[in-house]
Design a protein around this motif. Structure first.
Motif, mmCIF file in Angstrom:
data_model
loop_
_atom_site.group_PDB
_atom_site.id
_atom_site.type_symbol
_atom_site.label_atom_id
_atom_site.label_comp_id
_atom_site.label_asym_id
_atom_site.label_seq_id
_atom_site.Cartn_x
_atom_site.Cartn_y
_atom_site.Cartn_z
ATOM 1 N N LEU A 494 0.828 -1.209 0.000
ATOM 2 C CA LEU A 494 0.000 0.000 0.000
ATOM 3 C C LEU A 494 0.862 1.259 0.000
ATOM 4 O O LEU A 494 0.538 2.254 -0.661
ATOM 5 C CB LEU A 494 -0.933 -0.006 1.206
ATOM 6 N N SER A 495 1.955 1.224 0.747
ATOM 7 C CA SER A 495 2.866 2.368 0.773
ATOM 8 C C SER A 495 3.444 2.613 -0.618
ATOM 9 O O SER A 495 3.545 3.760 -1.076
ATOM 10 C CB SER A 495 3.979 2.124 1.790
ATOM 11 N N TRP A 496 3.830 1.523 -1.290
ATOM 12 C CA TRP A 496 4.365 1.684 -2.644
ATOM 13 C C TRP A 496 3.285 2.203 -3.591
ATOM 14 O O TRP A 496 3.553 3.052 -4.450
ATOM 15 C CB TRP A 496 4.900 0.349 -3.155
ATOM 16 N N LEU A 497 2.059 1.705 -3.430
ATOM 17 C CA LEU A 497 0.965 2.133 -4.287
ATOM 18 C C LEU A 497 0.712 3.636 -4.133
ATOM 19 O O LEU A 497 0.420 4.335 -5.111
ATOM 20 C CB LEU A 497 -0.291 1.336 -3.941
ATOM 21 N N GLU A 498 0.847 4.141 -2.916
ATOM 22 C CA GLU A 498 0.704 5.586 -2.691
ATOM 23 C C GLU A 498 1.742 6.364 -3.481
ATOM 24 O O GLU A 498 1.458 7.421 -4.057
ATOM 25 C CB GLU A 498 0.830 5.901 -1.202
ATOM 26 N N THR A 499 2.958 5.845 -3.503
ATOM 27 C CA THR A 499 4.022 6.513 -4.257
ATOM 28 C C THR A 499 3.747 6.459 -5.751
ATOM 29 O O THR A 499 4.008 7.428 -6.473
ATOM 30 C CB THR A 499 5.375 5.839 -3.963
ATOM 31 N N ALA A 503 -1.085 9.388 -3.075
ATOM 32 C CA ALA A 503 -1.685 9.097 -1.775
ATOM 33 C C ALA A 503 -3.165 9.471 -1.747
ATOM 34 O O ALA A 503 -3.979 8.786 -1.111
ATOM 35 C CB ALA A 503 -0.919 9.839 -0.677
ATOM 36 N N ASP A 504 -3.547 10.542 -2.475
ATOM 37 C CA ASP A 504 -4.954 10.960 -2.474
ATOM 38 C C ASP A 504 -5.839 9.888 -3.098
ATOM 39 O O ASP A 504 -6.945 9.615 -2.619
ATOM 40 C CB ASP A 504 -5.110 12.276 -3.234
ATOM 41 N N ARG A 505 -5.339 9.284 -4.147
ATOM 42 C CA ARG A 505 -6.129 8.262 -4.835
ATOM 43 C C ARG A 505 -6.316 7.037 -3.941
ATOM 44 O O ARG A 505 -7.392 6.429 -3.914
ATOM 45 C CB ARG A 505 -5.417 7.880 -6.131
ATOM 46 N N VAL A 506 -5.262 6.664 -3.216
ATOM 47 C CA VAL A 506 -5.356 5.527 -2.303
ATOM 48 C C VAL A 506 -6.305 5.859 -1.157
ATOM 49 O O VAL A 506 -7.128 5.026 -0.735
ATOM 50 C CB VAL A 506 -3.966 5.137 -1.773
ATOM 51 N N ALA A 507 -6.219 7.088 -0.650
ATOM 52 C CA ALA A 507 -7.088 7.494 0.465
ATOM 53 C C ALA A 507 -8.551 7.548 0.041
ATOM 54 O O ALA A 507 -9.454 7.297 0.845
ATOM 55 C CB ALA A 507 -6.642 8.855 0.998
ATOM 56 N N GLN A 511 -10.540 0.661 0.492
ATOM 57 C CA GLN A 511 -10.946 -0.738 0.433
ATOM 58 C C GLN A 511 -10.551 -1.365 -0.898
ATOM 59 O O GLN A 511 -10.041 -2.492 -0.961
ATOM 60 C CB GLN A 511 -12.463 -0.864 0.632
ATOM 61 N N ALA A 512 -10.765 -0.639 -1.994
ATOM 62 C CA ALA A 512 -10.406 -1.153 -3.313
ATOM 63 C C ALA A 512 -8.895 -1.349 -3.426
ATOM 64 O O ALA A 512 -8.427 -2.338 -4.004
ATOM 65 C CB ALA A 512 -10.904 -0.202 -4.399
ATOM 66 N N CYS A 513 -8.125 -0.410 -2.863
ATOM 67 C CA CYS A 513 -6.663 -0.537 -2.927
ATOM 68 C C CYS A 513 -6.175 -1.734 -2.113
ATOM 69 O O CYS A 513 -5.255 -2.442 -2.532
ATOM 70 C CB CYS A 513 -6.005 0.752 -2.444
ATOM 71 N N SER A 514 -6.790 -1.976 -0.970
ATOM 72 C CA SER A 514 -6.407 -3.143 -0.170
ATOM 73 C C SER A 514 -6.710 -4.431 -0.924
ATOM 74 O O SER A 514 -5.901 -5.375 -0.934
ATOM 75 C CB SER A 514 -7.148 -3.129 1.170
ATOM 76 N N GLU A 515 -7.863 -4.469 -1.586
ATOM 77 C CA GLU A 515 -8.199 -5.669 -2.355
ATOM 78 C C GLU A 515 -7.280 -5.801 -3.564
ATOM 79 O O GLU A 515 -6.902 -6.920 -3.951
ATOM 80 C CB GLU A 515 -9.658 -5.629 -2.803
#
Length: 692
Positions: A494-499, A503-507, A511-515
């Motif tokens: 998740l940290s890498w995905l934010e990069t 981060a706004d998109r992940v926030a 739930q979708a990002c975790s899945e």
């Protein structure tokens, strides 16, 4: 009949190591104006490689060329051709000074240029020295140095010539330094004292020269002069770099201060400066000694920063570009960096031997081995001021690159593109290790399959380190430090995905990002593919990609441009021995209630005894196709399991045991309902392959 190009070229001779001159046979050629001669010199220095017109203009005139610079260049080429090219039949084009694709090249053999002869003799000296023939090495170097005038490229100018003049001067100084080393080793220390004094005055920060002068003084019975050289060098290094002299100078100073002399108490003129003399004197003194002035003599050579590399030594910087979005892997990164640099925290005890550290990063396809290795290499490159070498030991077509080819590339990176390289691999290894014996170079070997390849590419001296990536866990590398990479943890992913996507998109869609992370199995390659797709489609919701990944064709979705999880698995699967491919394709479908399986489930699936089933599973663990958290329990990454399903779908197995579906045959305690109703009985060929 036309002239043979090689015959035309071989009758020509050129000198670069003084004033630029040229001859055809016994006739000296008229080379024209200063800028025309500069052009010829630049082409000769490229050793047959094409020089683009714009590069030649910049090298001759700098960043402010005249308006008609290209026209002038063509005129110079035309005039040089009239002198250089041999007369031939009408219509024959140039054979020596040729044009190709907007560039010019001068095609002459290396032996037609004094620089080529110089490098050949230096290479011969390197080989002779590595083979223990110092007299022969010394004579080769004397022959090489006799080719030089006072200054290379005399009377020529321009930015390109100035840079080359400095480089050539460094090569000459290195050859002279090695010849002087051999002079001292062979007992001619008194003869070369004056020459050494002059050189150290001209190059006061060159530690190797200072150590050589110290040794010559000690062997001549002039200990006070030797200590004066050490003190002068110490003050200069402290002022310029904030460091102390190296072990060799410090050990000699300590030996003198202890009253044992700086030669280990033997005074033998044959003691090698670059061999045993590096610790000479230290063995006779267990701790700090009182210096003649009442202070404490420097005896450990402890340094507060990296030593400067000799100014003639080519410093290759071959590391690939680091990833700007590299995130996580803190524990593995710390292990790798510590193993690469930890041995540098202190110097070995006097007389102790220490091998170059070898660090192996292993893991499955797509897990990010190369990314971590490159990131770690960039983090530690300050510890290796003499350069960083990098080689991918897997060719673009998937075949293994031979160590001999890598050695050739490394030797040219260390000694220049025109450096002669021995034909035999053993000679290349000897020359490579001689080059790096006193250097601090990081060697990165990516995609290694055969441990024997690593053995040939490990430097012999303690100042270097080797970083290896491999899908397998090579057990044949004695003393290597092993770091095995698993998939990213959910938090790291998740940290890498934010990069990667913001981060706004992940926030916005947590739930979708975790899945998404879960569906990618934490595999960095899969995550990168998804992130690339999302980054190029900012209007897409993350949930839409998650929906596509939930389907039966997850591996098909995990591909973009030239990146594909399925293709990465397929290429690596093709490198497995055929019997192991069959084993993986079957055991990957096993799954007991805890998601793992053991030898008792594998044995009936393969039709082999349980102990043989365990051995086969362990081999797949070694090759990163299975994971094993504890003895006797194995599991397959979800994406690899899906790949195995596709193997069975694309390569149907023969039917047997018709009443039992394949999943039930393989997993008596639990079945994967997506696998369909095909069944399998191990073939005779598989049994024979496993037995062999």
């Amino acid at each position: 009949m036309g002239h043979d190009m090689d015959t035309d070229a071989i009758t020509l001779r050129f000198t670069l190591l003084g004033r630029l001159r040229a001859w055809r046979g016994s006739r000296e050629l008229e080379l024209g104006s200063r800028q025309q001669r500069t052009l010829l010199a630049l082409l000769l220095l490229r050793e047959g490689r094409p020089a683009p017109v714009d590069a030649l203009v910049a090298d001759i005139w700098g960043d402010r060329p005249p308006a008609r610079a290209v026209g002038s260049l063509r005129t110079y080429v035309s005039r040089l051709r009239k002198e250089i090219e041999a007369p031939g039949p009408a219509g024959d084009g140039p054979r020596v000074l040729v044009s190709e694709h907007g560039a010019y090249a001068l095609r002459v053999p290396p032996e037609a240029v004094d620089l080529g002869l110089f490098r050949r003799q230096v290479a011969a000296a390197d080989l002779a020295r590595a083979a223990g023939r110092p007299e022969e090495a010394r004579e080769s170097l004397r022959t090489a140095l006799a080719l030089w005038g006072d200054e290379p490229l005399t009377e020529l100018g321009g930015p390109g010539v100035e840079a080359e003049r400095n480089r050539l001067a460094g090569q000459r100084l290195a050859a002279l330094e090695t010849r002087l080393t051999l002079d001292v080793e062979l007992g001619h220390h008194i003869t070369v004292l004056a020459e050494l004094r002059e050189l150290t005055e001209r190059h006061p920060l060159r530690e190797r020269l200072g150590a050589l002068l110290m040794r010559a003084y000690v062997l001549s019975g002039q200990d006070a002069e030797a200590l004066a050289v050490h003190e002068r060098t110490r003050r200069l290094l402290a002022a310029e770099f904030g460091i102390d002299p190296g072990r060799e100078m410090a050990a000699m100073a300590e030996g003198i201060a202890c009253g044992t002399g700086g030669t280990g108490g033997t005074g033998s003129p044959g003691a090698g400066v670059t061999g045993g003399a590096a610790t000479a004197g230290a063995s006779a003194c267990a701790g700090p000694c009182e210096a003649p002035d009442g202070g404490t003599a420097v005896g450990t050579g402890t340094r507060t920063g990296p030593r400067p590399a000799p100014d003639d030594f080519l410093r290759p910087a071959q590391l690939p570009r680091d990833l700007a979005d590299f995130t996580g892997r803190d524990e593995a990164l710390a292990q790798v960096i510590g193993a690469l640099t930890g041995a540098r925290a202190g110097l070995p005890a006097p007389g102790a031997a220490r091998a170059a550290p070898v660090v192996v990063v292993s893991g499955s396809t797509g897990v990010g081995k190369s990314a971590l290795a490159v990131h770690a290499a960039h983090r530690v490159r300050g510890h290796f001021p003499d350069g960083q070498l990098h080689a991918d030991l897997r060719a673009p077509d998937g075949t293994a690159v031979r160590p001999a080819s890598v050695l050739e590339s490394f030797l040219r990176a260390l000694g220049g593109a025109g450096r002669p390289v021995p034909e035999q691999q053993a000679d290349r290894v000897a020359l490579y290790r001689s080059d790096l014996a006193e250097r601090r170079v990081l060697v990165v070997l990516d995609n290694v399959e055969d441990p024997a390849a690593v053995d040939a590419l490990v430097p012999g001296g303690p100042g270097c380190s080797v970083l290896v990536t491999s899908t397998t866990r090579p057990s044949g590398l004695a003393g290597a430090h092993h770091t095995h990479l698993g998939v990213l943890s959910p938090a790291e992913a998740l940290s890498w995905l934010e990069t990667a996507i913001g981060a706004d998109r992940v926030a916005t869609e947590p739930q979708a990002c975790s899945e998404l992370v879960d569906l990618c199995g934490g595999l960095p390659l899969a995550l990168r593919i998804v992130a690339m797709r999302l980054a190029t489609r900012p209007a897409w919701a993350v949930a839409s990609v998650v929906g596509a990944l939930r389907g039966r064709h997850r591996l098909t979705v995990l591909g973009i441009a030239d990146l594909s999880v399925r293709e990465a698995f397929r290429r690596e699967y093709g490198r497995l021995p055929a019997p192991l491919r069959s084993v993986f394709a079957r055991v990957a479908l096993l799954r007991e209630p805890d998601g793992r399986f053991g030898p008792t489930a594998v044995a009936p699936a393969l039709g082999v005894p349980a102990d043989e089933a365990r051995a086969l599973c362990e081999e797949l663990v070694d090759r990163s196709w299975l994971e094993s958290a504890r003895p006797g329990r194995y599991q397959v990454h979800g994406l690899l399991r899906e790949f195995a399903v596709s193997i069975h779908r694309d390569e149907p197995a023969p039917r047997a045991d018709g009443d039992r579906p394949v999943a039930m045959l393989f997993a008596p305690d639990g079945a994967d309902t997506r696998l369909g109703g095909r069944s399998f009985r191990p073939s005779h060929d598989l049994r024979e392959g496993l037995a062999s």
